[in-house]
Design a protein around this motif. Structure first.
Motif, short mmCIF file in Angstrom:
data_model
loop_
_atom_site.label_atom_id
_atom_site.label_comp_id
_atom_site.label_asym_id
_atom_site.label_seq_id
_atom_site.Cartn_x
_atom_site.Cartn_y
_atom_site.Cartn_z
N ARG A 80 0.84 -1.18 0.00
CA ARG A 80 0.00 0.00 0.00
C ARG A 80 0.88 1.23 0.00
O ARG A 80 2.02 1.21 0.51
CB ARG A 80 -0.93 -0.02 1.21
N SER A 102 -3.29 4.91 -0.73
CA SER A 102 -4.20 4.69 0.39
C SER A 102 -4.37 5.94 1.24
O SER A 102 -5.09 5.93 2.23
CB SER A 102 -3.68 3.54 1.27
N VAL A 121 -2.08 2.41 7.54
CA VAL A 121 -2.06 1.92 6.16
C VAL A 121 -1.71 0.44 6.12
O VAL A 121 -2.31 -0.34 5.38
CB VAL A 121 -1.06 2.74 5.32
N ALA A 126 -7.48 3.47 5.38
CA ALA A 126 -7.06 4.71 4.77
C ALA A 126 -6.51 5.64 5.84
O ALA A 126 -7.10 5.78 6.91
CB ALA A 126 -8.22 5.39 4.05
N ARG A 213 -10.19 -0.30 -2.52
CA ARG A 213 -9.30 -0.70 -1.43
C ARG A 213 -9.63 -0.05 -0.10
O ARG A 213 -9.43 -0.64 0.95
CB ARG A 213 -7.84 -0.37 -1.80
N ASP A 214 -10.11 1.20 -0.12
CA ASP A 214 -10.35 1.90 1.13
C ASP A 214 -11.29 3.07 0.88
O ASP A 214 -11.70 3.34 -0.24
CB ASP A 214 -9.04 2.37 1.77
N GLN A 217 -10.51 5.87 -1.82
CA GLN A 217 -10.94 5.59 -3.19
C GLN A 217 -12.46 5.68 -3.30
O GLN A 217 -12.98 6.03 -4.37
CB GLN A 217 -10.45 4.21 -3.62
#
Length: 232
Positions: A80, A102, A121, A126, A213-214, A217
């Motif tokens: 990440r 992230s 992370v 995030a 992913r988190d 995003q």
């Protein structure tokens, strides 16, 4: 995660890398496994070194942090990326988030904040506080193409939004919009009258359905799909 957090530091200034290495190496739960002076060197390094987190500067010669972040994020099972930015002057921070970072951190952040960010992370979350993310998006979103809400018949999922939005339930849609507004899980729970743990579950399901992913995003997607518009 078992064992120390494996960190790669990427910055074109050797003195900055040395400072980070000194701070990180003093932690019992962190290990600096490599350094690079630009994005291209970082990508070569990551082919031979296993890492959990890449601390990435943005503006570097040969290959900048945005391009390197995009390549790292595209790799399955890759580390990440925590992007460093000066915020007031570095307009590439938003592009780095879009590329798959992230989160981001101010380059002049105190050591304790940097260490906490790396741990967050590495744990799969995030690092950026939602309200900070929103300020960044509000400031720079007009530099990217966003759909005109007047051109779409509806902002509800399934009305031409980003792929996967039609899979969201009404409640998940409400949570998505609240995340995009910059609300924390606790604040979303208070608004919707549900427990914070329930909100966290909803966020997890939304991320899974949308393949993200988190929540960083997630906020980017909400802006780019036209579900919300940056303030002016």
């Amino acid at each position: 995660m078992t064992g120390p957090i494996r960190v790669v530091v990427v910055d074109d200034q050797e003195l900055v890398r040395a400072g980070f290495r000194m701070i990180l190496s003093a932690q019992t739960d962190m290990e600096v496994v490599g350094e690079a002076g630009d994005g291209a060197e970082a990508l070569r390094l990551l082919r031979s070194v296993a890492a959990d987190v890449v601390v990435m500067d943005i503006r570097m010669p040969i290959m900048d942090g945005v391009a390197a972040t995009a390549e790292i994020a595209a790799r399955d099972g890759g580390p990440r990326v925590l992007v460093l930015t000066t915020f007031d002057t570095d307009e590439d921070a938003f592009a780095a988030l879009r590329a798959g970072a992230s989160g981001f951190l101010l380059k002049n952040a105190p050591p304790g904040e940097l260490l906490a960010a790396i741990r967050v992370v590495a744990a799969g979350e995030a690092v950026v506080a939602p309200r900070v993310t929103r300020r960044l998006l509000d400031r720079f979103a007009d530099r990217f193409v966003l759909p005109d809400p007047a051109a779409a018949p509806s902002r509800r999922p399934g009305a031409g939004g980003a792929a996967g939005l039609e899979l969201l339930t009404d409640r998940e849609h409400q949570v998505l919009l609240a995340v995009a507004e910059g609300l924390s899980n606790a604040e979303i729970g208070e608004r919707l009258g549900v427990a914070e743990a329930t909100v966290k579950t909803h966020v997890g399901r939304i991320l899974t359905k949308l393949g993200l992913r988190d929540r960083v995003q997630l906020v980017v997607l909400a802006y780019e799909s036209g579900l919300v518009r940056p303030e002016r």
